[in-house]
Write an enzyme that holds these catalytic residues in place. Structure first.
Site, PDB file in Angstrom:
ATOM      1  CE1 TYR A  73      -2.930  -3.089   0.332  1.00 17.72           C
ATOM      2  CE2 TYR A  73      -3.120  -2.725   2.691  1.00 17.72           C
ATOM      3  CZ  TYR A  73      -3.424  -3.470   1.567  1.00 17.72           C
ATOM      4  OH  TYR A  73      -4.220  -4.576   1.679  1.00 17.72           O
TER       5      TYR A  73
ATOM      6  CD  GLU B 165     -19.094  -6.015  22.591  1.00 19.87           C
ATOM      7  OE1 GLU B 165     -19.182  -6.807  21.628  1.00 19.87           O
ATOM      8  OE2 GLU B 165     -19.835  -6.081  23.607  1.00 19.87           O
TER       9      GLU B 165
END
Length: 404
Positions: A311, A385
């Protein structure tokens, strides 16, 4: 821009992001239970399509075999210009065997969402739901990109672009985010300019003449050659790269021989090179090849080096990034928006930024205390979370705020 209107909108989106938090958790855990490797994300793609249709969004015809692209049309005032912002999440997992003990560990042996792509996907799905709920106030269009194969070069971004993504859609800006356990949950970190490194994979093969370990003078020892090559290539960072330019060369694997008294004929190695600008990248590639060839020759062996181009440098657009900082401060509060340092990790989001101005930020998933093993690509990676609520709301708010 009316600050009162944006403050009211931010409050409403924060409230809804909190209300749908159990739903985004459920989405994330379902994706985490069934991780799929790059270009194999069939189940995940089906889940995304099903959820989008349930909230009133019809996906576009597919560009690739996996992944989803969908468009939300704004219905607010001043939509005649049809400005477009793109929001991207990656959906693939890693070939890692999970070692956590929570109740939703990977059910797929040797596969795990160890980089947070399950979080990213759930966040964008949640953001899509919020955008649809407030669509009557959306003054432009939003392109949702659920991209496959970020983890495996050449990645999914470039094939998606080559398949015509930006010929069909022409975003004015693009935004992406990535989980980072080093940033506390509830916070984000942004950086203008060169933000993530270019990455190249290095594959070495050292050939010699095998022989008895008691008589190394009668062999051409590729183990010794490989050892000197490992040592020699380290000077590239300290003596070729300027001190102010970040660069990394790491040899991560070495294989050769299978007995303590036999000098093998071949040794193979692999590693990575990371750089933050293309001119240094090119220079280091050239010097790396010279170093490998000459070091091997001096020790009477031969060495071949294959460099697989990965990349490019991820360069955040300064103007869009500054704008994004404003959005983030409005939504999260001043103290929760941090300045990020440049990172030597790599991301194929860089390909989008070569085509469209945009920004890529770190979204915090850390707990504020050091946790051993809670790192990206770790078998024990376990993001907080509650970050789902932050990421869901922030993406949705950014979409609305971009058009104000």
């Amino acid at each position: 821009m009316n600050t009162d209107i944006s403050a009211v909108l931010a409050k409403r989106i924060r409230e809804r992001a909190s209300e749908i938090f159990p739903e985004t958790v459920s989405l994330r855990r379902e994706i985490h239970l069934h991780p799929e490797l790059s270009y194999e994300e069939v189940r995940t793609t089906a889940l995304i399509i099903d959820y989008l249709r349930k909230i009133g969004i019809e996906p576009e015809p597919p560009f690739l075999e996996t992944g989803v692209v969908a468009l939300i049309r704004g219905e607010g005032n001043d939509c005649s210009k049809r400005s477009l912002i793109a929001l991207r999440a990656d959906i693939d997992a890693l070939p890692v065997t999970e070692e956590n003990s929570h109740g939703f560990c990977s059910a797929e042996p040797g596969k795990m969402h160890a980089c947070g792509h399950d979080m990213h996907t759930a966040m964008l799905l949640g953001a899509a739901k919020l955008i649809m709920e407030f669509r009557s106030e959306l003054r432009g269009d939003v392109l949702l990109i659920f991209q496959p194969a970020e983890e495996k070069a050449p990645g999914g971004a470039r094939p998606l672009i080559e398949a015509g993504l930006f010929r069909r859609f022409k975003p004015d800006a693009i935004i992406g985010q990535h989980c980072f356990p080093s940033v506390e949950t509830g916070k984000v970190a942004l950086s203008k300019g060169s933000f993530m490194a270019a990455t190249d994979e290095l594959y070495f093969t050292v050939h010699g003449q095998g022989g008895h370990a008691s008589a190394p003078h009668k062999a051409a020892d590729p183990v010794l050659g490989a050892a000197h090559i490992i040592t020699a290539v380290q000077h590239l960072v300290s003596r070729v790269a300027p001190p102010h330019e970040p660069a990394v060369v790491s040899i991560a694997s070495i294989h050769g021989g299978n007995a303590p008294n036999v000098i093998p004929s071949t040794v193979t190695m692999s590693g990575t090179m990371r750089t933050m600008n293309e001119s240094l990248r090119a220079k280091l590639k050239e010097r790396l090849r010279e170093t490998v060839t000459c070091t091997a020759r001096a020790l009477g062996v031969e060495a071949k080096l294959e460099i697989r181009t990965g990349y490019p440098v991820l360069v955040n657009d300064p103007e869009v990034t500054e704008e994004a900082k404003t959005f983030c401060r409005e939504f999260l509060g001043e103290r929760n928006v941090l300045q990020s340092e440049s990172l030597m990790t790599a991301e194929d989001f860089a390909y989008y930024l070569q085509e469209v101005p945009g920004t890529f930020w770190q979204i915090g998933t850390g707990t504020g205390s050091a946790e051993g093993g809670n790192t990206l690509h770790s078998a024990t990676f376990n993001p907080e979370e509650r970050a789902l609520e932050t990421g869901t709301g922030l993406l949705a708010y950014a979409a609305f705020r971009f058009f104000m």
